[in-house]
Scaffold this active site. Structure first.
Site, PDB file in Angstrom:
ATOM      1  N   ARG A  11       0.820  -1.217   0.000  1.00 43.64           N
ATOM      2  CA  ARG A  11       0.000   0.000   0.000  1.00 43.64           C
ATOM      3  C   ARG A  11       0.846   1.256   0.000  1.00 43.64           C
ATOM      4  O   ARG A  11       0.488   2.251  -0.594  1.00 43.64           O
ATOM      5  CB  ARG A  11      -0.904   0.032   1.244  1.00 43.64           C
TER       6      ARG A  11
ATOM      7  N   SER B  24      -7.081  -3.898   7.659  1.00 41.71           N
ATOM      8  CA  SER B  24      -8.002  -4.604   8.552  1.00 41.71           C
ATOM      9  C   SER B  24      -8.122  -3.868   9.877  1.00 41.71           C
ATOM     10  O   SER B  24      -9.211  -3.810  10.468  1.00 41.71           O
ATOM     11  CB  SER B  24      -7.512  -6.038   8.779  1.00 41.71           C
TER      12      SER B  24
END
Length: 159
Positions: free
Chosen positions: A90, A128
């Site tokens: 990311r 998450s």
């Protein structure tokens, strides 16, 4: 046949994870999504709940297998005769950690290679941990996770 393992804690699995799975299937003939036990993380879901969610989400995708493992990833890879790991990146902070893990895995087993897939820009901030935090505070996470994950979260968070 080109096979790879996509390991992670998947607590919970997000749309970003699913994007990586779909894109990895364009490169590999067979993909093993493996829920790993990470002793550094405090999990919301049990290993079995995570495996069940992922199996539900990929049930119609050919050549995707879902498993769990506790131990060194390279030991799992050896047991399945797979030499490639898929990881999503990311940001720069992900790269530093993932590079260290890739080098450690290579040191543990010279046969292993790690393939990095850059996350789609719409998921570059998604984790998450963020999903759990926003859900815990009553926020809407429906853009970030599939409906089955929301159902599991509602049960866990008594909502």
């Amino acid at each position: 046949m080109k096979k790879a393992v996509y390991p992670g804690s998947f607590d919970p699995i997000t749309n970003g994870h699913l994007d990586i799975i779909q894109r990895a299937l364009k490169i590999f003939d067979e993909l093993w999504v493996v829920v790993l036990v990470n002793p550094k993380k405090s999990a919301l879901f049990t290993i079995q709940e995570r495996v069940d969610m992922i199996k539900h989400l990929v049930k119609d995708w050919q050549n995707v297998h879902v498993d769990s493992y506790e131990g060194l990833l390279v030991d799992y890879l050896k047991s399945k005769n797979i030499t490639t790991i898929v990881r999503g990146l990311r940001a720069v902070t992900d790269f530093q950690y993932e590079l260290e893990m890739a080098m450690a895995n290579k040191q543990l087993w010279d046969e292993v290679e790690t393939v990095f897939l850059v996350t789609d820009k719409k998921y570059c901030y998604l984790s998450s941990s963020l999903v759990k935090e926003v859900a815990w505070m009553g926020g809407d996470v429906s853009e970030w996770v599939p409906p089955i994950v929301i159902d599991y979260m509602k049960k866990k968070l008594n909502r």
